[in-house]
Scaffold this motif. Structure first.
Motif, mmCIF file in Angstrom:
data_model
loop_
_atom_site.group_PDB
_atom_site.id
_atom_site.type_symbol
_atom_site.label_atom_id
_atom_site.label_comp_id
_atom_site.label_asym_id
_atom_site.label_seq_id
_atom_site.Cartn_x
_atom_site.Cartn_y
_atom_site.Cartn_z
ATOM 1 N N HIS A 61 0.863 -1.185 0.000
ATOM 2 C CA HIS A 61 0.000 0.000 0.000
ATOM 3 C C HIS A 61 0.898 1.233 0.000
ATOM 4 C CE1 HIS A 61 0.822 -0.603 4.260
ATOM 5 N NE2 HIS A 61 0.265 0.545 4.599
ATOM 6 N N ASP A 65 6.111 4.217 5.218
ATOM 7 C CA ASP A 65 6.991 3.209 5.837
ATOM 8 C C ASP A 65 7.128 1.952 4.964
ATOM 9 O OD1 ASP A 65 4.212 3.074 6.718
ATOM 10 O OD2 ASP A 65 4.804 1.389 7.982
ATOM 11 N N HIS A 66 6.293 1.862 3.929
ATOM 12 C CA HIS A 66 6.354 0.714 3.009
ATOM 13 C C HIS A 66 6.984 1.065 1.660
ATOM 14 C CE1 HIS A 66 3.661 -1.877 5.508
ATOM 15 N NE2 HIS A 66 3.474 -0.671 6.028
ATOM 16 N N ASP A 133 0.050 -4.286 5.981
ATOM 17 C CA ASP A 133 -0.743 -3.806 7.118
ATOM 18 C C ASP A 133 -2.242 -4.054 6.921
ATOM 19 O OD1 ASP A 133 1.666 -2.820 7.969
ATOM 20 O OD2 ASP A 133 1.160 -0.700 7.719
ATOM 21 N N HIS A 170 5.048 -5.205 10.868
ATOM 22 C CA HIS A 170 5.185 -4.485 12.143
ATOM 23 C C HIS A 170 4.894 -5.349 13.368
ATOM 24 C CE1 HIS A 170 5.412 -0.759 9.863
ATOM 25 N NE2 HIS A 170 4.236 -1.007 9.327
HETATM 26 ZN ZN LIG Z 1 3.077 0.083 7.860
#
Ligand SMILES: [Zn+2]
Length: 206
Positions: A61, A65-66, A133, A170
């Motif tokens: 997505h 952070d990805h 996520d 995570h």
């Molecule tokens: Zn994330």
């Protein structure tokens, strides 16, 4: 953080919290090395750039952070969901499940997700499913919010996945049994209140 091994063909770099960077999956195919999420930390860049074979990237997505490292690495193809493609203005959109055979069987599939629009997952050899996520809720004013309709669609989608091991970004327990993850999502669904489209939880509940 060091690379960890899941199987002969699958490695991953665990997530970090400072900076916030997602788990990075590395799948060794015959022709390509496939990378699931590229993270945001320097370590992930070093590892990805250290792979001296052609790489295809899959982005779960669009959250930073990805994907933040995307500009810092070299790659051949990039696959993502509709909203990620809209945000990045590049990539091959995964609109329906699609399978690539590259010495490993890779199935990319859209996941209805409350956490983010345009989420996709990756199933490897019908054994492991990288979910990014996808199973998380959305955060709002210190609470975690679940859209009940999307939650239901997500459960239906994930029940169809053949892999029995789900890989959740995570989470300290990156690999979790499919049955456990589905049971937890069904538990959330049961907590819905009649006539209400959303379920709100205190963020320390999840
Ligand atoms: Zn994330």
């Amino acid at each position: 953080m060091e690379l960890r091994t899941l199987s002969k063909q699958i490695l991953y770099l665990p997530a970090t919290s400072q900076p916030l960077s997602a788990d990075v999956g590395i799948i060794r195919g015959d022709k390509f090395v496939w990378i699931f999420d590229v993270g945001s930390n320097d370590e992930a860049v070093d590892i990805i750039q250290g792979i001296d074979r052609e790489k295809n990237i899959i982005l779960s997505h669009f959250h930073e952070d990805h994907i933040r490292n995307l500009e810092r690495i070299s790659y051949k193809g990039m696959y993502c969901g509709d909203y990620t493609k809209f945000k990045l203005q590049k990539g091959t959109e995964v609109q329906a499940p699609i399978t690539y055979e590259d010495g490993v069987k890779l199935t990319l599939f859209p996941i209805p997700s409350i956490h983010s629009k345009g989420t996709i997952g990756l199933e490897v050899n019908d054994e492991y499913a990288f979910l990014g996520d996808a199973v998380y809720g959305a955060r709002k004013n210190g609470k975690v919010v679940y859209n009940i309709n999307i939650l239901k669609e997500m459960i239906t989608t994930l029940e169809k996945v053949k892999a029995q091991q789900f890989l959740i970004s995570h989470d300290a327990a990156f690999m979790q049994p499919k049955a456990k993850v589905i049971a937890e999502l069904k538990g959330l669904y049961k907590m819905r209140k009649p006539g209400e489209a959303y379920l709100f939880l205190e963020s320390n509940d999840v």
